[in-house]
Design a protein around this motif. Structure first.
Motif, PDB file in Angstrom:
ATOM      1  N   UNK A  61       2.326  78.574   9.665  1.00 15.05           N
ATOM      2  CA  UNK A  61       2.304  78.456  10.476  1.00 15.05           C
ATOM      3  C   UNK A  61       3.035  76.849  10.606  1.00 15.05           C
ATOM      4  N   UNK A  62       3.173  76.464   9.829  1.00 21.21           N
ATOM      5  CA  UNK A  62       3.642  75.017   9.535  1.00 21.21           C
ATOM      6  C   UNK A  62       5.137  75.482   9.261  1.00 21.21           C
ATOM      7  N   UNK A  63       5.558  76.329   9.479  1.00 26.17           N
ATOM      8  CA  UNK A  63       7.590  76.565   9.296  1.00 26.17           C
ATOM      9  C   UNK A  63       7.003  77.076  10.766  1.00 26.17           C
ATOM     10  N   UNK A  67      10.546  75.407  13.004  1.00 29.21           N
ATOM     11  CA  UNK A  67      11.176  75.520  13.979  1.00 29.21           C
ATOM     12  C   UNK A  67      10.756  75.411  15.162  1.00 29.21           C
ATOM     13  N   UNK A  68       9.494  74.769  15.441  1.00 26.46           N
ATOM     14  CA  UNK A  68       9.703  75.034  17.000  1.00 26.46           C
ATOM     15  C   UNK A  68       9.982  73.251  17.707  1.00 26.46           C
ATOM     16  N   UNK A  69       9.306  72.195  16.757  1.00 27.02           N
ATOM     17  CA  UNK A  69       9.261  71.017  17.192  1.00 27.02           C
ATOM     18  C   UNK A  69      10.714  70.710  16.501  1.00 27.02           C
ATOM     19  N   UNK A  70      11.426  71.211  15.748  1.00 27.80           N
ATOM     20  CA  UNK A  70      12.937  70.207  15.078  1.00 27.80           C
ATOM     21  C   UNK A  70      13.921  71.612  15.548  1.00 27.80           C
ATOM     22  N   UNK A  76      15.267  73.039   7.757  1.00 28.12           N
ATOM     23  CA  UNK A  76      13.686  73.721   8.790  1.00 28.12           C
ATOM     24  C   UNK A  76      14.674  75.132   8.503  1.00 28.12           C
ATOM     25  N   UNK A  77      16.350  75.335   8.729  1.00 28.77           N
ATOM     26  CA  UNK A  77      16.356  76.938   8.671  1.00 28.77           C
ATOM     27  C   UNK A  77      16.068  77.570   7.056  1.00 28.77           C
ATOM     28  N   UNK A  78      17.148  76.532   6.305  1.00 26.36           N
ATOM     29  CA  UNK A  78      17.019  76.954   5.216  1.00 26.36           C
ATOM     30  C   UNK A  78      15.644  76.891   4.252  1.00 26.36           C
ATOM     31  N   UNK A  79      14.578  75.955   4.818  1.00 18.32           N
ATOM     32  CA  UNK A  79      13.232  76.416   4.471  1.00 18.32           C
ATOM     33  C   UNK A  79      12.723  77.445   4.657  1.00 18.32           C
TER      34      UNK A  79
END
Length: 136
Positions: A61-63, A67-70, A76-79
């Motif tokens: 959910x955090x991911x 992705x939605x906000x950044x 973010x994609x790498x995380x």
């Protein structure tokens, strides 16, 4: 359709996938996912199987939120990609032991899930990029 539109669509599909997976880990699929958590994961984390399932749902959910906000943040994609790599050993364990989980009730489904894991990693990294090529 322009590449940017495809990338944006892929990013929102990724958000949806992560959010649905996270919600399922916290609600209707929670019990089923506990069954497939390998014993070594509980020893490694010090958490019981239910806590591993809940933690993975919260992370998903955090991911999804990240992705939605950044958008267009390659980091973010790498995380997200790293998360998909991190859960791969559990997916291999599930396939090898033949344990069923929600939507993964056959060996074939579990094997296809393994084959899709690298696709998920590439999807996460590609969909969060801005399309430009940067020199290292």
């Amino acid at each position: 359709m322009k590449a940017a539109v495809w990338r944006s669509l892929a990013r929102w599909l990724l958000v949806s996938l992560l959010a649905a997976a996270g919600l399922s880990h916290l609600t209707w699929g929670r019990r089923g996912y506990r069954i497939v958590v390998p014993d070594w994961a509980t020893r490694l984390t010090g958490l019981d199987k239910d806590a591993v399932v809940v933690a993975s749902g919260v992370v998903e959910l955090m991911l999804a939120g990240a992705v939605a906000t950044m958008p267009r943040q390659r980091s973010v994609g790498w995380v997200v990609g790293a998360f998909f790599v991190a859960v791969l050993p559990g997916n291999v364990h599930q396939w090898r032991t033949g344990r069923s989980a929600p939507m993964l009730r056959t060996d074939r489904a579990r094997f296809i899930r393994l084959l899709l894991q690298p696709v998920l990693v590439v999807w996460a990294v590609w969909s969060t990029g801005d399309g430009s090529r940067r020199a290292g």
